[in-house]
Design an enzyme around this catalytic site. Structure first.
Site, PDB file in Angstrom:
ATOM      1  N   ASP B  11      46.445  28.756  68.541  1.00 54.12           N
ATOM      2  CA  ASP B  11      46.501  28.938  67.090  1.00 54.12           C
ATOM      3  C   ASP B  11      45.802  27.762  66.426  1.00 54.12           C
ATOM      4  O   ASP B  11      46.059  26.610  66.763  1.00 54.12           O
ATOM      5  CB  ASP B  11      47.957  29.008  66.616  1.00 54.12           C
ATOM      6  CG  ASP B  11      48.602  30.328  67.009  1.00 54.12           C
ATOM      7  OD1 ASP B  11      47.860  31.294  67.281  1.00 54.12           O
ATOM      8  OD2 ASP B  11      49.845  30.392  67.053  1.00 54.12           O
ATOM      9  N   ASP B 130      49.583  45.166  66.414  1.00 50.80           N
ATOM     10  CA  ASP B 130      50.968  44.687  66.466  1.00 50.80           C
ATOM     11  C   ASP B 130      51.889  45.898  66.361  1.00 50.80           C
ATOM     12  O   ASP B 130      51.767  46.688  65.416  1.00 50.80           O
ATOM     13  CB  ASP B 130      51.245  43.716  65.308  1.00 50.80           C
ATOM     14  CG  ASP B 130      50.434  42.434  65.438  1.00 50.80           C
ATOM     15  OD1 ASP B 130      49.960  42.153  66.556  1.00 50.80           O
ATOM     16  OD2 ASP B 130      50.277  41.718  64.428  1.00 50.80           O
TER      17      ASP B 130
END
Lengths: 192, 250
Positions: B11, B130
């Site tokens: 990230d 997702d």
């Protein structure tokens, strides 16, 4: 100086970066004189065969490639364009390798994406690389095995992973993305 | 033989790597290049960089970072996070990224998948999906898992395949962060319904979880972030373990 042929169908940045990591200077060019005068020439390739071949022809680079006498390396689509014919867009190739390019039968997922091993012949271009070493592949079309195949790989069926005809070499995998084994192969090419 | 891929995810916020302990508690974890190089040395098979910067100025830090990653990293890498137009995808690919990861933008503008695939080839387009089960039915979520859509994940996966996606990255939201293992059953189902490679994400906590997803499905990649960052699972050991369990691995 190594010339990387620029024909709007290549991952030229990745190839240039890989050469930079090996302390090797290169230029990305479509200038025939620069290509013919380079110590070695690389034809990278990502994309679709018929439009890539059209780009080469538009710039007259197809004929330049056939005139090259110095060590030459085609990568991925660069390999397929050097074969006789490709099923992708029914594209005539440059005919340097005596084989044709076909689409993988959909018996498993296509494209073939990821690290796969090769089975190689003992040639200088593949020295310090072991059979069973893995390289990174991304492709939906493959070149059939022929007399110019010096390493094969297997996905759904056996296919040409590395081809060689005189000064022309080509890999179906991406040496510039294949970690230290890929680096070894590029070193071998630079030492030819 | 084609090997299964172990894929660490980094990230990125304002050009730095961050490690999330939970969603609101982000710790600076250093230079992305240093961490990425360590993963390459550990024999990671690919890397994913996810830009989670909130600022609209994010591209100012992302593009130079992608260029730097491309210079120093010799394995394939994917960049995602807020890419929602062809121009920004183009800028990132031309900076040296191998693949672009689309999530919310793919749902909002499905034609973007097609545009990027036509320009750079379908291998350059990873669509992230997702998924979450509510009232016994699976749905696709967007905006970092905060917004429920009415899309069925299998139908959506098939649609993005037809639009030109080259790979799918599927995160089971309820498993994410639990360390209870991947969502094996539903991922098996999705993966068998499409003819493009699927990467599983969400739930990795132990080595055996990687064996479960590879042995029981035709998923060929497994992604994790924190277990690799915090070295709860070390990639070299994980790979040795998977090889002894007869899972094809590099």
């Amino acid at each position: 100086m190594i010339a990387i042929i620029n024909y709007n169908a290549g991952n030229t940045v990745s190839v240039q970066n890989a050469l930079w990591r090996l302390n090797c200077e290169s230029i990305v060019t479509n200038n025939p004189a620069e290509i013919l005068n380079a110590s070695k020439v690389i034809l990278p390739g990502v994309g679709e065969a018929s439009s890539a071949m059209r780009n080469l022809k538009q710039k007259g680079l197809d004929e330049i490639i056939l005139r090259i006498n110095q060590p030459f390396l085609g990568i991925c689509l660069g390999l397929q364009l050097l074969c006789k014919n490709s099923e992708e867009g029914d594209t005539p190739g440059l005919g340097i390798f005596d084989t044709n390019v076909h689409i993988f039968p959909a018996l498993r997922k296509v494209p073939h994406v990821g690290w796969n091993s090769i089975k190689k012949q003992p040639v200088k271009f593949l020295s310090n690389i072991e059979s069973e070493d893995d390289f990174y592949f991304v492709h939906s079309f493959y070149a059939s095995i022929c007399e110019h195949t010096i390493a094969e790989s297997n996905y759904i069926l056996p296919f040409s992973a590395v081809l060689k005809n005189e000064n022309y070499h080509a890999t179906q995998f991406h040496p510039e993305k294949s970690g230290s084994t890929g680096e070894q192969l590029l070193k071998n090419f630079l030492e030819l | 033989m084609l090997k299964n891929r172990i894929i660490p995810c980094l990230d990125i916020k304002d050009g730095r790597t961050v490690k999330g302990v939970n969603f609101n508690h982000l710790k600076d974890a250093g230079d992305p290049i240093v961490l990425a190089k360590k993963y390459v040395d550990d024999h990671a098979d690919e890397l994913v960089f996810l830009d989670i910067s909130a600022s609209i100025e994010k591209r100012k830090t992302l593009v130079p970072l992608v260029k730097k990653i491309a210079k120093h990293i010799n394995i394939p890498f994917t960049v995602g996070g807020g890419i929602n137009e062809l121009e920004s995808a183009e800028e990132i690919i031309k900076s040296g990224a191998d693949k672009i990861c689309l999530n919310t933008a793919a749902v909002n503008t499905p034609t973007l998948i097609n545009k990027i695939a036509q320009t750079f080839g379908r291998q350059a387009v990873v669509v992230a999906i997702d998924i979450k089960k509510t009232e016994n039915q699976w749905f696709v979520y967007t905006y970092g898992g905060t917004k429920k859509t009415d899309l069925n994940p299998i139908n959506w996966a098939r649609k993005v395949e037809n639009l030109g996606a080259g790979e799918l990255l599927i995160t089971a939201m309820d498993k994410d962060g639990t360390k209870e293992g991947f969502e094996v059953d539903y991922l098996k189902k999705i993966s068998s319904q499409v003819n493009i490679p699927v990467i599983a994400s969400g739930g990795a906590g132990k080595q055996v979880h990687f064996k479960q997803i590879f042995a029981n499905t035709n998923v060929t990649g497994a992604l994790a972030a924190s277990v690799f960052h915090f070295e709860e699972i070390k990639i070299p050991q994980l790979k040795t373990y998977l090889k002894t369990e007869k899972i094809p691995i590099r």
